[in-house]
Design a protein around this motif. Structure first.
Motif, short mmCIF file in Angstrom:
data_model
loop_
_atom_site.label_atom_id
_atom_site.label_comp_id
_atom_site.label_asym_id
_atom_site.label_seq_id
_atom_site.Cartn_x
_atom_site.Cartn_y
_atom_site.Cartn_z
N GLU A 208 0.83 -1.20 0.00
CA GLU A 208 0.00 0.00 0.00
C GLU A 208 0.87 1.26 0.00
O GLU A 208 0.56 2.24 -0.70
N MET A 209 1.93 1.25 0.79
CA MET A 209 2.84 2.41 0.82
C MET A 209 3.41 2.71 -0.56
O MET A 209 3.48 3.86 -0.98
N ILE A 210 3.81 1.66 -1.26
CA ILE A 210 4.49 1.83 -2.55
C ILE A 210 3.49 2.14 -3.66
O ILE A 210 3.66 3.10 -4.42
N GLU A 211 2.42 1.32 -3.76
CA GLU A 211 1.50 1.44 -4.89
C GLU A 211 0.45 2.53 -4.71
O GLU A 211 0.08 3.20 -5.67
N ASN A 212 -0.02 2.71 -3.48
CA ASN A 212 -1.10 3.69 -3.24
C ASN A 212 -0.58 5.03 -2.74
O ASN A 212 -1.17 6.07 -3.03
N LYS A 213 0.50 5.01 -1.96
CA LYS A 213 1.01 6.24 -1.36
C LYS A 213 2.20 6.82 -2.12
O LYS A 213 2.65 7.92 -1.82
N GLY A 214 2.74 6.06 -3.09
CA GLY A 214 3.83 6.57 -3.92
C GLY A 214 5.18 6.61 -3.24
O GLY A 214 6.05 7.41 -3.60
N LEU A 215 5.41 5.73 -2.26
CA LEU A 215 6.69 5.72 -1.54
C LEU A 215 7.68 4.79 -2.25
O LEU A 215 7.31 3.75 -2.77
N ASP A 216 8.95 5.18 -2.26
CA ASP A 216 9.99 4.34 -2.86
C ASP A 216 10.15 3.04 -2.08
O ASP A 216 9.99 3.01 -0.85
N GLU A 217 10.50 1.97 -2.78
CA GLU A 217 10.62 0.65 -2.15
C GLU A 217 11.67 0.64 -1.04
O GLU A 217 11.45 0.06 0.02
N ASP A 218 12.82 1.26 -1.28
CA ASP A 218 13.88 1.24 -0.28
C ASP A 218 13.47 1.97 1.00
O ASP A 218 13.83 1.57 2.11
N LYS A 219 12.68 3.04 0.84
CA LYS A 219 12.20 3.78 2.02
C LYS A 219 11.18 2.96 2.80
O LYS A 219 11.18 2.96 4.04
N ALA A 220 10.30 2.26 2.09
CA ALA A 220 9.31 1.40 2.74
C ALA A 220 10.02 0.28 3.51
O ALA A 220 9.64 -0.04 4.65
N ASP A 221 11.06 -0.31 2.92
CA ASP A 221 11.80 -1.37 3.59
C ASP A 221 12.50 -0.86 4.85
O ASP A 221 12.56 -1.57 5.86
N LEU A 222 13.00 0.36 4.78
CA LEU A 222 13.67 0.95 5.95
C LEU A 222 12.67 1.19 7.08
O LEU A 222 12.95 0.94 8.25
N ILE A 223 11.48 1.68 6.71
CA ILE A 223 10.42 1.86 7.71
C ILE A 223 10.08 0.53 8.38
O ILE A 223 9.91 0.44 9.60
N GLY A 224 9.99 -0.52 7.56
CA GLY A 224 9.67 -1.85 8.08
C GLY A 224 10.65 -2.34 9.12
O GLY A 224 10.30 -3.07 10.04
N ARG A 225 11.90 -1.92 9.00
CA ARG A 225 12.92 -2.32 9.97
C ARG A 225 12.61 -1.82 11.37
O ARG A 225 12.95 -2.47 12.37
N TYR A 226 11.92 -0.69 11.45
CA TYR A 226 11.58 -0.10 12.75
C TYR A 226 10.20 -0.53 13.25
O TYR A 226 10.05 -0.90 14.41
N VAL A 227 9.21 -0.46 12.37
CA VAL A 227 7.82 -0.62 12.84
C VAL A 227 7.43 -2.06 13.12
O VAL A 227 6.36 -2.31 13.68
N ASN A 228 8.28 -3.01 12.76
CA ASN A 228 7.97 -4.41 13.05
C ASN A 228 8.62 -4.91 14.34
O ASN A 228 8.59 -6.10 14.62
N GLN A 229 9.20 -4.00 15.11
CA GLN A 229 9.81 -4.39 16.38
C GLN A 229 8.81 -4.24 17.53
O GLN A 229 7.90 -3.41 17.48
N ARG A 230 8.99 -5.04 18.57
CA ARG A 230 8.18 -4.96 19.79
C ARG A 230 9.12 -5.17 20.97
O ARG A 230 10.11 -5.89 20.88
N GLY A 231 8.79 -4.55 22.10
CA GLY A 231 9.65 -4.75 23.26
C GLY A 231 9.26 -3.88 24.43
O GLY A 231 8.10 -3.50 24.60
N GLY A 232 10.27 -3.54 25.23
CA GLY A 232 10.05 -2.73 26.42
C GLY A 232 11.16 -1.70 26.56
O GLY A 232 11.59 -1.09 25.58
N ARG A 233 11.65 -1.53 27.78
CA ARG A 233 12.68 -0.52 28.03
C ARG A 233 13.94 -0.77 27.20
O ARG A 233 14.60 0.16 26.75
#
Length: 369
Positions: A208-233
Motif C-alpha cells: 500500500e505504501m508503494i503502490e497507493n502512497k507513492g513511496l519508494d521501495e527502499d524507504k518502505a523497507d527501511l520503515i519496516g525495519r523499525y515498525v515491526n519491532q516490539r519490546g520494552g525498556r
C-alpha cells in the motif's frame, strides 16, 4: 417475511450497522458502565455532556482520512451540521468555549461513524465510547501513565485479564519517517498505512505504501525495519542508540518520553501489561505525543476472550484546543477512549465472560420479567 414486506412496503429491521439490545444484554452493559464510571471517579474525574451533533466546521479537518466517515445532516435552518464522530473533538470545543484551564473529565455516550460495519467484531455505525481526558499543565508523562493505569484497572475489574496495552509516540513515528527519507507532506498518509499493521501483514502494508502512497521501495523497507519491532525498556534504549534516529530531534524526544512513560508504568505496577510498539500509529490527525491501544490476547477456542481488535485507545493531543482557542490549555492527555460495543461483544459471547456475568444475571428471568 414476504407477506410482511408486501403489507408494510419495506423490511422491518434495524438500520445497517446498528442493533437492538435485549434486557440480558442491557443488564451486562449497565454493570460494565458501573465498573468504568467507578474507576473514572476514583481518579477524580467529573462528567459533562455535549450535543449529539456539532457544526460541521467543528469536526472537519480533525480526523485525517477518517473524515469521510462523518455523518452529515440535512440543512436545518441555515446551519451545516454533522453527527459527532467521537467525544474528543466536542470536548476540545467545550474547553475552548468555556475557557477551562484544568479538568479531569469523563463522558460516556453514543457516537456515529459511516464505516463498513463488522457486527461480530463489535464494529458498528452507532456505538458507545467512554472517554477520560485530563486537561491542564502537569509534569511530563504523569497523566499518560495514569490513563494506562485506569485501563488496567477497568479491564481487570471486568475480569478481562488477558490483554496488553501497546504504547508508542507520534514524535518517534514522525522521526522514523523523516530518518527513512519520507517527505513531511506524506507523514500522515504513510502513518495511516502503518496503522493497519494490526489488521494486515507487513507485506500488504508495504504494498500500500508503494503502490497507493507513492513511496519508494527502499524507504518502505527501511520503515519496516523499525515498525515491526516490539519490546520494552530495552528496545527504547536500543532505538536511542540507533545512528539514523540520533539525527532526528523528534525521534529522540519521543524516545525520551517513552522511557519516562515506561518508568512511571513500572511505579503504577502495570508494566507487565505494557508493550512498546513502534508500529502503533493511531489514525487520527490530532495526536501529538504518546499514543496507545489496549487489545485482548485470549484464544476463544480455549474458552478465553475472543479477538475484537482494540478495546481502548487514544493519545495525547496538545494542539487540538488551540484550533478553537489559541489561549486554551497547552496540554490535553486523552489516552483513554473505551469502545464499549467491543467490550460488551466480548462479555456477551465469550464463555469466561458469560460464566462470570451469569453469576449476577439470569437471562430467562430478564427476558420474562
Amino acid at each position: 417475511m414476504a407477506e410482511e414486506v408486501e403489507k408494510l412496503g419495506y423490511v422491518l429491521k434495524c438500520p445497517k450497522g446498528t442493533r437492538d439490545y435485549d434486557p440480558f444484554q442491557m443488564a451486562i452493559r449497565e454493570e460494565v458502565f458501573e465498573v468504568i464510571k467507578g474507576t473514572f471517579k476514583r481518579h477524580g474525574a467529573v462528567t459533562i455532556s455535549t450535543p449529539v451533533f456539532e457544526l460541521k466546521e467543528t469536526l472537519m479537518g480533525k480526523y485525517g482520512e477518517d473524515s469521510k466517515l462523518i455523518y452529515d445532516l440535512a440543512d436545518q435552518g441555515g446551519e451545516q451540521l454533522s453527527l459527532r464522530y467521537d467525544l474528543t473533538v466536542p470536548f476540545a470545543r467545550y474547553v475552548a468555549m468555556n475557557k477551562v484551564r484544568q479538568i479531569k473529565r469523563y463522558h460516556i455516550d453514543r457516537v456515529y461513524r459511516r464505516d463498513q460495519p463488522a457486527m461480530t467484531k463489535g464494529r458498528y455505525r452507532e456505538f458507545y465510547q467512554c472517554d477520560f481526558d485530563i486537561a491542564g499543565e502537569y509534569d511530563s508523562m504523569i497523566p499518560d501513565a495514569e490513563c494506562v493505569r485506569i485501563v488496567y484497572e477497568i479491564l481487570m475489574g471486568l475480569k478481562l485479564e488477558n490483554f496488553v496495552v501497546k504504547v508508542n509516540n507520534r514524535k518517534l513515528l514522525d522521526g522514523i519517517f523523516a530518518s527513512c527519507g519520507v517527505p513531511e507532506e506524506k507523514f500522515r498518509s504513510i502513518s495511516s498505512a502503518v496503522d493497519k499493521l494490526d489488521k494486515m501483514k507487513w507485506e500488504d502494508v508495504r504494498k500500500e505504501m508503494i503502490e497507493n502512497k507513492g513511496l519508494d521501495e527502499d524507504k518502505a523497507d527501511l520503515i519496516g525495519r523499525y515498525v515491526n519491532q516490539r519490546g520494552g525498556r530495552e528496545l527504547v534504549e536500543s532505538l536511542m542508540a540507533d545512528s539514523l534516529l540520533k539525527t532526528q530531534k523528534s525521534a529522540q524526544e519521543g524516545l525520551e518520553e517513552m522511557q519516562l512513560l515506561l518508568q512511571y508504568c513500572g511505579h503504577y505496577g502495570v508494566l507487565d501489561k505494557v508493550s512498546f510498539d513502534p508500529g502503533l500509529a493511531r489514525g487520527l490527525d490530532y495526536y501529538t505525543g504518546p499514543i496507545f491501544e489496549a487489545v485482548l490476547t485470549g484464544n476463544p477456542e480455549e474458552g478465553e476472550e475472543p479477538s475484537v481488535g482494540s478495546v481502548a485507545g487514544g493519545g495525547r493531543y496538545d494542539n487540538l484546543v488551540g484550533m478553537f482557542d489559541p489561549r486554551g490549555p497547552k496540554e490535553i492527555c486523552d489516552p483513554l477512549v473505551l469502545f464499549l460495543s467491543k467490550w460488551t461483544c466480548v462479555l456477551y459471547e465469550c464463555p469466561s465472560g458469560s460464566m462470570y456475568w451469569g453469576q449476577h444475571w439470569h437471562r430467562e428471568t430478564l427476558l420474562n420479567y
